[in-house]
Design a protein around this motif. Structure first.
Motif: not given
Length: 345
Positions: A142, A144, A149, A151, A163, A168
């Motif tokens: 991940t 940010s 974010s 993934i 996300s 998540e």
């Protein structure tokens, strides 16, 4: 002056949302504790001007103080500083909710709408061009950018799940579903103002590809059909068929969802976590094992289950009784309160 005061309320609520699930904050103990201390300090100052809010905090948290004191007597690895940190976090949420009162739902929806809009733009970029460069790595898979974010797999290919700014996709889906639920509490004149925003929020929810998120969205849709007085009976049936078809199509066409619900996925999910962690749950059924024992690293992937393991069945029961009481006290119907707690769980 009114504009700046309204902006302060938005900032306060946005800070609470960040503390609850922003990937960058919760992945760094230094960031999250510093952020919580600042937020809790602001809330403490606000509560000093409102004795009712302060007394509500004491009423809700005093049983938890007794529970934590009991855990301190029987659990070896127990740190008072961590308990103070948890109580401050609880304190902030209670103060902000009671401080904003009727404004809470409307402002929450507006904030989630902005987060959803940003996420859809950046998620579209990821789908078309792959990962964006830069950002801060919060987990092994991940990255940010604080407000968003992304993934990815171990080979750095983007995973096609949105996300938002959270840790998540399932967490993002939870915040989105709350926005949909809160929309039912708004007066009609405000509901008309947020219809386009609700469409954006639903689109963002669909891009999360979250099993639990889709199930909860289906339940919320049923609640919408149940309480809506403006739709005709046949139109309600038609919408119910369309929603059922959409959820069924997503379930069977997306291998990711089907494997998670059927239990074939290699990763533990919220749905199968009860089976995997039943022994841990039974071992700490009554008093819990505390939030800060040495075995805190055992993740269940299920917030409701984790809560029972941490505070025991009585601590969890008291928490949801308080949540029910708060909803009813704020003039929410029994049906809405049931749906809200179901979504929360």
């Amino acid at each position: 002056m009114s504009l700046s005061w309204s902006s302060f309320k938005y900032l306060l609520l946005f800070a609470l949302i960040c503390v609850s699930g922003n990937a960058l904050l919760i992945s760094s103990p230094l960031y999250i504790k510093s952020f919580n201390i600042i937020l809790a300090s602001v809330c403490f100052v606000l509560s000093c001007f409102n004795k009712i809010i302060f007394m509500q905090y004491l009423k809700y948290t005093f049983p938890y103080i007794l529970l934590f004191a009991t855990q301190a007597l029987i659990i070896f690895d127990f740190r008072v500083s961590s308990i103070i940190f948890i109580l401050l976090k609880m304190f902030s949420g209670i103060v902000i909710y009671n401080y904003l009162k009727d404004e809470f739902a409307y402002k929450y929806i507006n904030i989630i709408y902005i987060i959803s809009l940003i996420s859809l733009v950046l998620f579209s970029y990821n789908c078309l061009y792959g990962l964006m460069p830069g950002g801060i790595q919060t987990k092994d898979s991940t990255t940010s950018f604080f407000i968003y974010s992304q993934i990815y797999n171990l080979d750095y290919t983007f995973i096609y799940r949105n996300s938002g700014m959270f840790w998540e996709p399932g967490a993002f889906a939870g915040f989105l579903n709350f926005a949909l639920l809160f929309s039912f509490t708004l007066p009609h004149e405000r509901t008309a103002k947020i219809r386009n925003k609700i469409i954006v929020i639903i689109l963002a929810l669909l891009t999360t590809v979250s099993t639990t998120g889709y199930i909860v969205f289906f339940i919320i849709s049923l609640y919408y059909l149940y309480q809506n007085r403006w739709l005709g009976k046949y139109l309600k049936y038609l919408l119910l068929i369309l929603i059922t078809f959409l959820v069924s199509y997503l379930f069977f066409s997306l291998d990711f969802l089907y494997e998670k619900i059927s239990g074939n996925s290699e990763n533990a999910t919220r749905i199968v976590a009860y089976i995997n962690y039943k022994d841990l749950l039974l071992d700490h059924f009554f008093l819990g094992r505390s939030y800060i024992t040495g075995i805190i690293g055992e993740e269940s992937g299920n917030g409701f289950l984790s809560h029972i393991i941490y505070v025991g069945v009585f601590g969890a029961l008291y928490y949801y009784i308080c949540l029910w009481y708060t909803l009813i006290k704020n003039s929410h119907s029994i049906i809405f309160s049931i749906f809200f707690i179901f979504t929360y769980i």
